[in-house]
Design a protein around this motif. Sequence first.
Motif: not given
Length: 206
Positions: A183-202
């Motif tokens: 779960a740690l490794r998966f969440a770490n990858a998701v968090g990294a992808l999230a910062v590449t886009v402008h806007g909140s998590t929606q």
Amino acid sequence: VMRAAANSGNAVIFVDDNGANCIVVHPGANRAIPTDLPVDFQPGDILAAQLEINLDAVEAYFSRAKACGATTVLNPSPYTGLAAGLLANTDIVIANEWEAGALGGGEVSDAASAKACAGRILALGPKAVVVTLGGHGAMLHTADGYAEAEGYRVPVADTQGAGDAFLGAFVAQVAAGTGYTGALRFANAVGALAVTVHGSTQVSMP
């Protein structure tokens, strides 16, 4: 069912050219959650909470969830000194370096200090402590051992919601039966992808 009339919560988020953010929040009704809603927790359920709602509600539902055999996950954000009182009824803590330092009573500046701080939090009751370290990845501390997930080198557009993306991804993996390290490794990858886009998590959640 709110205990007092209140306006909806609102937040204004400022993002600089490096993707760092500053959030100004007017909590409104977010801080008026009743403590006696008829929630029926079951063994195997997972209750995750941040501190954007009133603390007495988090305390009440964590206590009820634990009594029913559910798993409780605390993201102490925004941090308050009273959060330590929740740890006796918390199974998993997921915190960024500042929150972990405040909760564990020491500054987090690198992996070694994060590990030491997580160990102090672990001693207060949780079964697992995750510390997110931004571009440096994340680490997991449990009574059985320690694991790290290295940071990804990604173009950072906007860090708002990265912690939310990590939290949601981690909890979803645990709910699916994945072990904490996976779960740690998966969440770490998701968090990294999230910062590449402008806007909140929606917007930015992959």
